[in-house]
Scaffold this motif. Sequence first.
Motif, mmCIF file in Angstrom:
data_model
loop_
_atom_site.group_PDB
_atom_site.id
_atom_site.type_symbol
_atom_site.label_atom_id
_atom_site.label_comp_id
_atom_site.label_asym_id
_atom_site.label_seq_id
_atom_site.Cartn_x
_atom_site.Cartn_y
_atom_site.Cartn_z
ATOM 1 N N GLN A 1 -63.705 53.007 43.677
ATOM 2 C CA GLN A 1 -64.874 52.512 42.967
ATOM 3 C C GLN A 1 -65.187 51.091 43.423
ATOM 4 O OE1 GLN A 1 -63.734 52.926 38.878
ATOM 5 N NE2 GLN A 1 -62.002 51.553 39.043
ATOM 6 N N GLY A 2 -66.284 50.550 42.919
ATOM 7 C CA GLY A 2 -66.656 49.203 43.329
ATOM 8 C C GLY A 2 -67.978 48.784 42.715
ATOM 9 N N SER A 3 -68.530 47.702 43.262
ATOM 10 C CA SER A 3 -69.800 47.198 42.766
ATOM 11 C C SER A 3 -70.477 46.354 43.838
ATOM 12 C CB SER A 3 -69.589 46.366 41.502
ATOM 13 O OG SER A 3 -68.830 45.207 41.785
ATOM 14 N N PHE A 4 -71.776 46.160 43.681
ATOM 15 C CA PHE A 4 -72.543 45.244 44.530
ATOM 16 C C PHE A 4 -73.755 44.777 43.737
ATOM 17 C CE2 PHE A 4 -73.698 49.610 45.515
ATOM 18 C CZ PHE A 4 -75.082 49.621 45.517
ATOM 19 N N ASN A 5 -74.391 43.698 44.205
ATOM 20 C CA ASN A 5 -75.462 43.104 43.408
ATOM 21 C C ASN A 5 -76.715 42.789 44.232
ATOM 22 O OD1 ASN A 5 -74.220 41.041 44.836
ATOM 23 N ND2 ASN A 5 -74.178 39.593 43.133
ATOM 24 N N PRO A 6 -77.536 43.807 44.504
ATOM 25 C CA PRO A 6 -78.791 43.568 45.223
ATOM 26 C C PRO A 6 -79.775 42.775 44.349
ATOM 27 C CG PRO A 6 -78.746 45.792 44.371
ATOM 28 C CD PRO A 6 -77.390 45.215 44.104
ATOM 29 N N LEU B 1 -71.603 57.347 43.368
ATOM 30 C CA LEU B 1 -72.407 57.604 42.174
ATOM 31 C C LEU B 1 -72.483 56.329 41.337
ATOM 32 C CD1 LEU B 1 -71.021 61.073 41.045
ATOM 33 C CD2 LEU B 1 -73.407 60.595 41.572
ATOM 34 N N ILE B 2 -73.687 55.948 40.933
ATOM 35 C CA ILE B 2 -73.839 54.758 40.105
ATOM 36 C C ILE B 2 -73.372 55.078 38.685
ATOM 37 C CG2 ILE B 2 -75.469 53.095 39.132
ATOM 38 C CD1 ILE B 2 -77.179 53.458 41.624
ATOM 39 N N THR B 3 -72.418 54.291 38.200
ATOM 40 C CA THR B 3 -71.871 54.503 36.865
ATOM 41 C C THR B 3 -72.415 53.510 35.848
ATOM 42 O OG1 THR B 3 -69.962 53.113 37.414
ATOM 43 C CG2 THR B 3 -69.738 55.492 37.766
ATOM 44 N N GLU B 4 -72.919 52.387 36.337
ATOM 45 C CA GLU B 4 -73.476 51.383 35.438
ATOM 46 C C GLU B 4 -74.505 50.564 36.200
ATOM 47 O OE1 GLU B 4 -72.077 47.648 32.563
ATOM 48 O OE2 GLU B 4 -70.590 48.883 33.603
ATOM 49 N N LEU B 5 -75.586 50.223 35.531
ATOM 50 C CA LEU B 5 -76.674 49.460 36.154
ATOM 51 C C LEU B 5 -76.988 48.271 35.261
ATOM 52 C CD1 LEU B 5 -78.410 49.716 38.717
ATOM 53 C CD2 LEU B 5 -80.129 50.899 37.354
ATOM 54 N N GLY B 6 -76.306 47.167 35.519
ATOM 55 C CA GLY B 6 -76.526 45.961 34.729
ATOM 56 C C GLY B 6 -77.407 44.978 35.477
ATOM 57 N N GLU B 7 -77.501 43.770 34.951
ATOM 58 C CA GLU B 7 -78.279 42.748 35.631
ATOM 59 C C GLU B 7 -77.685 41.373 35.365
ATOM 60 O OE1 GLU B 7 -82.292 43.059 34.205
ATOM 61 O OE2 GLU B 7 -81.904 41.824 32.442
ATOM 62 N N GLN C 1 -80.729 39.802 39.674
ATOM 63 C CA GLN C 1 -79.926 40.718 40.467
ATOM 64 C C GLN C 1 -79.580 41.950 39.639
ATOM 65 O OE1 GLN C 1 -76.741 37.903 41.244
ATOM 66 N NE2 GLN C 1 -77.279 37.826 43.405
ATOM 67 N N GLU C 2 -79.450 43.078 40.322
ATOM 68 C CA GLU C 2 -78.948 44.291 39.689
ATOM 69 C C GLU C 2 -77.450 44.393 39.961
ATOM 70 O OE1 GLU C 2 -81.966 47.733 39.437
ATOM 71 O OE2 GLU C 2 -82.109 47.027 41.501
ATOM 72 N N ASN C 3 -76.655 44.533 38.921
ATOM 73 C CA ASN C 3 -75.218 44.725 39.081
ATOM 74 C C ASN C 3 -74.934 46.220 39.105
ATOM 75 O OD1 ASN C 3 -74.733 41.992 39.112
ATOM 76 N ND2 ASN C 3 -74.316 41.861 36.929
ATOM 77 N N VAL C 4 -74.738 46.751 40.313
ATOM 78 C CA VAL C 4 -74.562 48.187 40.499
ATOM 79 C C VAL C 4 -73.078 48.505 40.591
ATOM 80 C CG1 VAL C 4 -75.120 50.180 41.949
ATOM 81 C CG2 VAL C 4 -76.764 48.292 41.741
ATOM 82 N N SER C 5 -72.554 49.219 39.609
ATOM 83 C CA SER C 5 -71.177 49.709 39.655
ATOM 84 C C SER C 5 -71.191 51.168 40.079
ATOM 85 C CB SER C 5 -70.508 49.577 38.274
ATOM 86 O OG SER C 5 -70.448 48.230 37.874
ATOM 87 N N PHE C 6 -70.233 51.552 40.914
ATOM 88 C CA PHE C 6 -70.219 52.918 41.437
ATOM 89 C C PHE C 6 -68.804 53.469 41.478
ATOM 90 C CE2 PHE C 6 -69.574 50.245 45.171
ATOM 91 C CZ PHE C 6 -68.548 50.886 45.836
ATOM 92 N N ALA C 7 -68.734 54.774 41.519
ATOM 93 C CA ALA C 7 -67.483 55.499 41.755
ATOM 94 C C ALA C 7 -67.741 56.500 42.869
ATOM 95 C CB ALA C 7 -67.011 56.213 40.495
#
Length: 392
Positions: A309-314, A361-367, A375-381
């Motif tokens: 899993q992980g995350s990135f922030n476009p 797969l995006i599991t959470e879509l924060g900001e 920024q969008e905080n995209v968490s994925f698995a």
Amino acid sequence: MSDVIKKNTVVYVKAEVTEGTYVAPAAGGDAIQTLADGLEMSPTKELIDRNIARGGIGKVAGRPGQESVTATIPVEFKAGSTEGSAPEYDLLIKGCLGAKRSVATGVTASTADGATGSASRVPLANADKNKYAVNDMVKIRHSSVDYIVRVTTVNNTDGSVSITVEPALASGSFGSGDTVSAVTTYLCADSGHDTLSITKEMEGASVEKGIGCRVKSMAVNNFSTGQIADFSFGLEGLSFERALSGTGLTAAFDTSEPPLILGAKVFIDGVEIEVNEVSVSVENTVAFKTATGAAKGKLGSRITERVVQGSFNPYKQDDDMDFYTKFNATTTFGLMLYAYNPAATAGQKEQIVAIYIPDCLITELGESDQDGLMQENVSFAADGSDIYVSFI
């Protein structure tokens, strides 16, 4: 006798022939450069309670039971000094993922045997078939400029031998004379994870030994603009020993340098995106096989599950709903990232580390915001929990 200085520590890693049987370092090249901060190795013993009544309220001391050892080994996010070679921490990353493959020598693209090139297809000679595999990440030198790409398909039919890659060239076609690099790629397997002997030598005078160690976790940290990223490996093993004697070895380290996260690219399905930070983690479940007849309780271990899993922030755009659409529709995507050191020739790259995670797969879509920029905080698995790591 003298106090131990943290930086006067050397860590050696060896694969065990028999799980739980310590393997001592044999040469200076068995050493790896670790970060000074975060490096640790700790033994523990389970304390078994004795809840008995004996005429007083004082608690009776428990009995020491099964022992264990845990370790954290952080290393710089860097490749080997030779193109396509395994990194210094080869055993740690293979111990985490389970498998690796390599192309020891790069090849030159050719149309001489009938293959044709395009913006995404690299023609190869018949003699070079079966060298590259899907999800290898390689460097292609085209018109004296280096492109870091992922192999998406392979054609090993004589007369049509080629690899198809992404991202494609913005203009022009790959063709004869282009070169494809050597590469070592680590990939996931259900078995084949080596157990490791970890030797931590202090001041050249004493050693601590972690025995029968499995790699429980691997994390990519500090993959952030202008920083030096790192891999942090977590391990758990069967037993621990300490001895007042050194290895007698002089550590020999790789001369490669870690890249700064500048010019480091991130792609979603082959399309570059602008982000400020990426994090990736691999978590393995280590199951220890216990038995009454084992003197220390444990016979061995296996890795039984893997989670990626992980995350990135476009940066958030006022006319783009792509990540929300993926989140809402549960749409998977491939994430690729790489970092490199600039070569002496402009447009060329060396000492490259690249990662690809399919089926995210995006599991959470924060900001969040960076000095007011949203920024969008995209968490994925990762569905299937696959990950590929290439050293170029």
